[in-house]
Motif scaffolding. Structure first.
Motif, short mmCIF file in Angstrom:
data_model
loop_
_atom_site.label_atom_id
_atom_site.label_comp_id
_atom_site.label_asym_id
_atom_site.label_seq_id
_atom_site.Cartn_x
_atom_site.Cartn_y
_atom_site.Cartn_z
N LEU A 146 0.85 -1.18 0.23
CA LEU A 146 0.15 0.09 0.49
C LEU A 146 1.05 1.44 -0.49
N ASP A 147 0.84 2.21 -0.54
CA ASP A 147 2.04 2.94 -1.11
C ASP A 147 1.04 4.92 -0.50
N LEU A 148 1.30 5.19 0.57
CA LEU A 148 0.15 5.88 1.29
C LEU A 148 0.91 7.08 1.35
N SER A 149 0.15 8.50 1.27
CA SER A 149 -0.07 9.48 1.13
C SER A 149 -1.05 10.50 1.49
N VAL A 150 -0.27 11.46 1.96
CA VAL A 150 -1.56 12.63 3.11
C VAL A 150 -2.95 12.78 1.72
N GLY A 151 -4.34 12.49 2.99
CA GLY A 151 -5.20 12.60 1.88
C GLY A 151 -6.29 11.81 1.07
N GLN A 152 -4.94 10.47 1.17
CA GLN A 152 -5.54 9.37 0.64
C GLN A 152 -6.70 8.59 1.12
N ALA A 153 -7.91 8.82 0.40
CA ALA A 153 -8.71 7.57 0.87
C ALA A 153 -9.06 6.12 1.18
N LEU A 154 -9.82 6.22 1.96
CA LEU A 154 -8.99 3.71 2.21
C LEU A 154 -9.68 3.74 2.73
N GLN A 155 -10.84 2.79 2.09
CA GLN A 155 -11.86 1.80 3.03
C GLN A 155 -11.91 0.85 3.84
N MET A 156 -12.27 0.51 4.91
CA MET A 156 -11.89 -0.69 5.98
C MET A 156 -13.08 -0.58 6.60
N LYS A 157 -12.96 -1.96 7.30
CA LYS A 157 -14.62 -2.59 7.48
C LYS A 157 -14.31 -2.43 9.44
N ASP A 158 -15.60 -2.32 9.76
CA ASP A 158 -15.28 -2.82 11.33
C ASP A 158 -15.85 -3.89 11.76
N PRO A 159 -15.62 -3.97 12.80
CA PRO A 159 -15.59 -5.70 13.50
C PRO A 159 -16.80 -6.00 12.72
N GLU A 160 -17.91 -5.65 12.21
CA GLU A 160 -18.95 -6.54 11.88
C GLU A 160 -19.01 -6.56 10.32
N GLY A 161 -17.66 -6.08 9.92
CA GLY A 161 -17.43 -6.25 8.30
C GLY A 161 -18.36 -5.06 7.82
N ARG A 162 -19.18 -4.96 8.16
CA ARG A 162 -19.29 -2.98 7.53
C ARG A 162 -17.95 -2.25 7.36
N PRO A 163 -18.62 -1.81 5.55
CA PRO A 163 -17.33 -0.94 5.20
C PRO A 163 -17.76 0.53 5.86
N PHE A 164 -16.19 1.51 5.89
CA PHE A 164 -16.60 2.88 6.01
C PHE A 164 -14.64 3.62 5.51
N VAL A 165 -15.19 4.67 5.58
CA VAL A 165 -14.02 5.57 5.26
C VAL A 165 -12.85 6.16 5.77
N VAL A 166 -11.62 5.68 6.14
CA VAL A 166 -10.98 6.94 6.66
C VAL A 166 -9.67 7.73 5.27
N HIS A 167 -9.50 8.49 5.80
CA HIS A 167 -8.41 9.29 5.19
C HIS A 167 -7.31 9.97 6.16
N VAL A 168 -5.96 9.71 5.77
CA VAL A 168 -4.66 9.70 5.40
C VAL A 168 -4.10 10.48 6.04
N THR A 169 -3.90 11.23 7.21
CA THR A 169 -3.26 13.27 7.93
C THR A 169 -1.87 12.29 7.91
N ALA A 170 -1.00 11.73 8.65
CA ALA A 170 0.02 11.56 8.10
C ALA A 170 0.88 10.49 8.12
N VAL A 171 2.09 10.32 7.71
CA VAL A 171 2.71 8.97 7.18
C VAL A 171 4.22 9.29 7.97
N ASP A 172 4.92 8.62 8.78
CA ASP A 172 6.23 7.96 8.68
C ASP A 172 6.70 7.09 8.48
N GLN A 173 7.57 6.35 8.83
CA GLN A 173 8.37 4.87 8.69
C GLN A 173 7.53 4.22 9.40
#
Length: 142
Positions: A89-116
């Motif tokens: 996964l090539d991550l950059s600030v501002g990027q939107a990612l789709q994730m799943k909650d513990p029940e398997g429902r999708p939701f969107v998060v945004h990358v706000t900071a990336v370091d090593q």
């Protein structure tokens, strides 16, 4: 002429701006937005501004954050270890990612900071905590 009321399907053109005048969305230059009043598909303050309008009428509506995307919630921001995410996964600030909650429902998060070692993810809507201003034209009641 009839006025838009709950249950009506309407078509509107709109432009949405923030307090500082930055535009965040617009239907101008494209197809009007079509929706049914009262279904709750749009933010409540936007729908409320259309109720009572006649075709051809325009209005300006200021929608406080509580009637838009709600307040910004700090508990929806988390720093996760980089190794918890896929290696390719090539991550950059501002990027939107789709994730799943513990029940398997999708939701969107945004990358706000990336370091090593860590990546900060924010599940707040990008407009959460912001008052919104809309220029709305009721094109037609379908």
């Amino acid at each position: 002429m009839s006025k838009a009321q709950s249950g009506d399907t309407v078509r509107v053109h709109y432009t949405g701006t923030l307090h500082d005048g930055d535009q965040f969305d617009s239907s101008m230059g494209g197809e009007p937005l079509e929706f049914t009043l009262g279904e709750g598909r749009l933010i409540p303050g936007f729908e409320a501004a259309v109720v009572g309008m006649e075709p051809g009428e325009t209005t300006t509506a200021t929608v406080p954050s509580d009637d838009a995307y709600g307040p910004r919630r700090d508990e929806l921001v988390a720093a996760v270890e980089r190794d918890q995410l896929p290696d390719d996964l090539d991550l950059s600030v501002g990027q939107a990612l789709q994730m799943k909650d513990p029940e398997g429902r999708p939701f969107v998060v945004h990358v706000t900071a990336v370091d090593q070692d860590k990546v900060t993810l924010d599940a707040n809507h990008p407009l959460a905590g912001k008052d919104l201003k809309f220029e709305i034209e009721l094109v037609e009641i379908v």
